[in-house]
Design an enzyme around this catalytic site. Structure first.
Site, mmCIF file in Angstrom:
data_model
loop_
_atom_site.group_PDB
_atom_site.id
_atom_site.type_symbol
_atom_site.label_atom_id
_atom_site.label_comp_id
_atom_site.label_asym_id
_atom_site.label_seq_id
_atom_site.Cartn_x
_atom_site.Cartn_y
_atom_site.Cartn_z
ATOM 1 N N ILE A 203 -2.573 -7.418 9.968
ATOM 2 C CA ILE A 203 -3.896 -7.900 10.408
ATOM 3 C C ILE A 203 -3.799 -9.151 11.282
ATOM 4 C CG2 ILE A 203 -5.430 -6.922 8.634
ATOM 5 C CD1 ILE A 203 -5.168 -9.687 7.167
ATOM 6 N N TYR B 79 -4.735 -18.959 -3.603
ATOM 7 C CA TYR B 79 -5.403 -17.670 -3.375
ATOM 8 C C TYR B 79 -6.932 -17.838 -3.425
ATOM 9 C CZ TYR B 79 -7.228 -13.014 -4.540
ATOM 10 O OH TYR B 79 -7.966 -11.864 -4.571
ATOM 11 N N ALA C 268 -7.470 -6.159 3.270
ATOM 12 C CA ALA C 268 -6.052 -6.532 3.400
ATOM 13 C C ALA C 268 -5.885 -8.003 3.040
ATOM 14 C CB ALA C 268 -5.577 -6.282 4.823
ATOM 15 N N ALA C 269 -4.942 -8.279 2.165
ATOM 16 C CA ALA C 269 -4.727 -9.666 1.736
ATOM 17 C C ALA C 269 -3.434 -9.769 0.936
ATOM 18 C CB ALA C 269 -5.898 -10.132 0.857
ATOM 19 N N GLY D 16 0.803 -1.233 0.000
ATOM 20 C CA GLY D 16 0.000 0.000 0.000
ATOM 21 C C GLY D 16 0.828 1.270 0.000
ATOM 22 N N ILE E 19 -4.504 -5.227 -17.440
ATOM 23 C CA ILE E 19 -4.730 -3.916 -18.077
ATOM 24 C C ILE E 19 -3.588 -2.952 -17.752
ATOM 25 C CG2 ILE E 19 -6.240 -1.860 -18.038
ATOM 26 C CD1 ILE E 19 -8.622 -3.742 -18.218
HETATM 27 N N1 LIG Z 1 -7.753 -6.191 -7.634
HETATM 28 C C1 LIG Z 1 -8.541 -7.203 -8.018
HETATM 29 O O1 LIG Z 1 -8.705 -7.470 -9.228
HETATM 30 C C2 LIG Z 1 -9.265 -8.037 -6.995
HETATM 31 C C3 LIG Z 1 -10.152 -9.002 -7.456
HETATM 32 C C4 LIG Z 1 -10.799 -9.793 -6.518
HETATM 33 C C5 LIG Z 1 -10.591 -9.593 -5.171
HETATM 34 N N2 LIG Z 1 -9.712 -8.647 -4.754
HETATM 35 C C6 LIG Z 1 -9.502 -8.491 -3.314
HETATM 36 O O2 LIG Z 1 -9.672 -7.132 -2.952
HETATM 37 C C7 LIG Z 1 -8.815 -6.817 -1.858
HETATM 38 C C8 LIG Z 1 -7.986 -5.578 -2.181
HETATM 39 O O3 LIG Z 1 -7.212 -5.854 -3.342
HETATM 40 P P1 LIG Z 1 -6.251 -4.763 -4.001
HETATM 41 O O4 LIG Z 1 -6.230 -5.063 -5.455
HETATM 42 O O5 LIG Z 1 -6.613 -3.406 -3.534
HETATM 43 O O6 LIG Z 1 -4.847 -5.218 -3.389
HETATM 44 P P2 LIG Z 1 -3.643 -4.316 -2.849
HETATM 45 O O7 LIG Z 1 -2.463 -5.219 -2.735
HETATM 46 O O8 LIG Z 1 -3.517 -3.089 -3.654
HETATM 47 O O9 LIG Z 1 -4.147 -3.904 -1.401
HETATM 48 C C9 LIG Z 1 -3.998 -4.707 -0.284
HETATM 49 C C10 LIG Z 1 -3.644 -3.807 0.883
HETATM 50 O O10 LIG Z 1 -3.546 -4.632 2.051
HETATM 51 C C11 LIG Z 1 -2.326 -4.363 2.725
HETATM 52 N N3 LIG Z 1 -1.911 -5.614 3.366
HETATM 53 C C12 LIG Z 1 -1.490 -6.751 2.766
HETATM 54 N N4 LIG Z 1 -1.218 -7.691 3.689
HETATM 55 C C13 LIG Z 1 -1.489 -7.136 4.898
HETATM 56 C C14 LIG Z 1 -1.403 -7.601 6.228
HETATM 57 N N5 LIG Z 1 -0.967 -8.844 6.497
HETATM 58 N N6 LIG Z 1 -1.752 -6.768 7.235
HETATM 59 C C15 LIG Z 1 -2.179 -5.498 6.973
HETATM 60 N N7 LIG Z 1 -2.274 -5.005 5.723
HETATM 61 C C16 LIG Z 1 -1.935 -5.807 4.703
HETATM 62 C C17 LIG Z 1 -1.351 -3.893 1.647
HETATM 63 O O11 LIG Z 1 -0.297 -3.091 2.156
HETATM 64 C C18 LIG Z 1 -2.283 -3.117 0.721
HETATM 65 O O12 LIG Z 1 -2.377 -1.765 1.115
HETATM 66 C C19 LIG Z 1 -7.982 -8.070 -1.601
HETATM 67 O O13 LIG Z 1 -8.558 -8.785 -0.548
HETATM 68 C C20 LIG Z 1 -8.090 -8.838 -2.893
HETATM 69 O O14 LIG Z 1 -7.927 -10.234 -2.675
HETATM 70 C C21 LIG Z 1 -9.041 -7.868 -5.637
#
Ligand SMILES: NC(=O)c1ccc[n+]([C@@H]2O[C@H](COP(=O)([O-])OP(=O)(O)OC[C@H]3O[C@@H](n4cnc5c(N)ncnc54)[C@H](O)[C@@H]3O)[C@@H](O)[C@H]2O)c1
Length: 319
Positions: free
Chosen positions: A56, A145, A77-78, A39, A187
């Protein structure tokens, strides 16, 4: 509108940042947990957002949640990278399953807690070819995942059944927008490579399809989900499928750059085709996607042009 406390985990990420932008337009109080692993927090500093930098999975996160006592949690968060989930299965399960449990169990201790909104994914459906996929379609994840998201959904459902824990799990289609992190979606990768005049890579035939949804539509859906009465899973998607070859063409046309792609073998864990029905979520919230793929790409071009202009102006300082 009554002021409520929203806690966004992963609020500094790609989707989280957009959710924060939307919440900043409301009077609600905003709290964020993020370990900044992917992030970006620079823009948050001067805003009315309380940021707790922690993992988390930690007791710090648990204590913070109890302190804040949020009405709503949007849990984003993931570990989101599919290849990493295959190479480091322990890590993926630790963050995505145990981390989610840590946040969920903390929420269960908060008096007057109203709803847990969980970011799930189309990855739970895996290679199910009966499109469009509905919430009751068969679950068959093709990657750790996808498996981690499916297991979290089951924990949420179990806790709802055990003692009425209120939740919504939103299965997002492929989200695109102005991503800043290194690990990017198709993309963003195509876009950057076109701009740098480097041939983008297409894995497999390119005839595989995805349901591409613009990040602003996802952010709006996440906030609307707090008002859904029935706990359960909901697809959030456009209900349209577009092939990777077509995305390549559209971006090339939009940027007016002609390049031939480099073609490589399909990647392990990638699903072939994907398209999600959004009927259930639309009926529950009245939401519908504001962007088609074309208008979303046009908006992305506008954002990127503004950024370039801003960067040029900032570096244009006369000494
Ligand atoms: N982007 C997509 O296409 C998509 C599709 C389906 C689901 N998702 C889900 O949406 C959510 C957000 O995705 P995103 O694309 O914004 O991802 P991202 O990686 O941009 O954001 C994840 C945020 O979580 C924080 N993070 C990661 N691990 C952490 C931890 N252990 N403790 C605290 N913070 C933590 C990271 O620093 C980051 O700011 C995720 O759960 C992802 O699985 C995303």
């Amino acid at each position: 509108m009554r002021k409520k406390r929203f806690l966004i985990t992963g609020g500094c990420g790609f989707i989280g940042s957009q959710v924060l932008q939307n919440l900043l337009k409301t009077p609600h109080e905003i709290f964020v947990i993020d370990n900044l692993s992917t992030g970006d927090w620079s823009w948050i500093l001067e805003r009315r957002i309380d940021l707790k930098i922690c993992d988390i999975r930690s007791t710090n996160a648990l204590e913070y949640i109890l302190d804040v006592a949020p009405h709503y949690v949007i849990h984003l968060a993931a570990q989101t990278d599919i290849p990493t989930s295959i190479e480091q299965q322990h890590l993926d399960a630790d963050i995505n399953i145990l981390g989610t449990l840590n946040v969920m169990l903390a929420c269960k201790k908060v008096a007057n807690f109203e709803r847990f909104v969980f970011a799930s994914s189309a990855a739970v459906y895996g290679n199910n070819t009966k499109l469009p996929l509905k919430e009751e379609s068969q679950i068959q994840p093709q990657s750790p995942y996808g498996m981690s998201k499916s297991i979290c959904e089951q924990y949420l459902s179990l806790n709802k059944n055990m003692d009425g824990f209120p939740y919504c799990a939103l299965r997002f289609a492929n989200v695109y927008g102005n991503k800043r992190q290194d690990k990017k979606d198709v993309i963003s990768n195509f876009w950057d490579e076109f701009i740098q005049q480097r041939a983008p890579t297409i894995f497999g035939s390119g005839r595989q399809t995805r349901d591409f949804i613009f990040v602003d539509d996802i952010a709006e859906a996440l906030i609307l989900a707090i008002d859904i009465k029935d706990s359960g899973v909901y697809n959030v998607s456009t209900n349209e499928q577009t092939s990777i070859n077509e995305v390549f063409q559209r971006i090339g046309n939009l940027l007016q750059i002609e390049l031939d792609p480099v073609r490589k073998a399909p990647r392990l864990g990638d699903v072939y085709s994907s398209c999600l029905s959004n009927q259930k979520f639309r009926a529950a919230t009245g939401w519908k996607p504001a962007y088609t793929l074309q208008t979303g790409l046009e908006k992305l071009r506008e954002i990127k042009m503004k950024e370039t202009l801003h960067a040029t102006k900032s570096s244009d300082v006369v000494i």
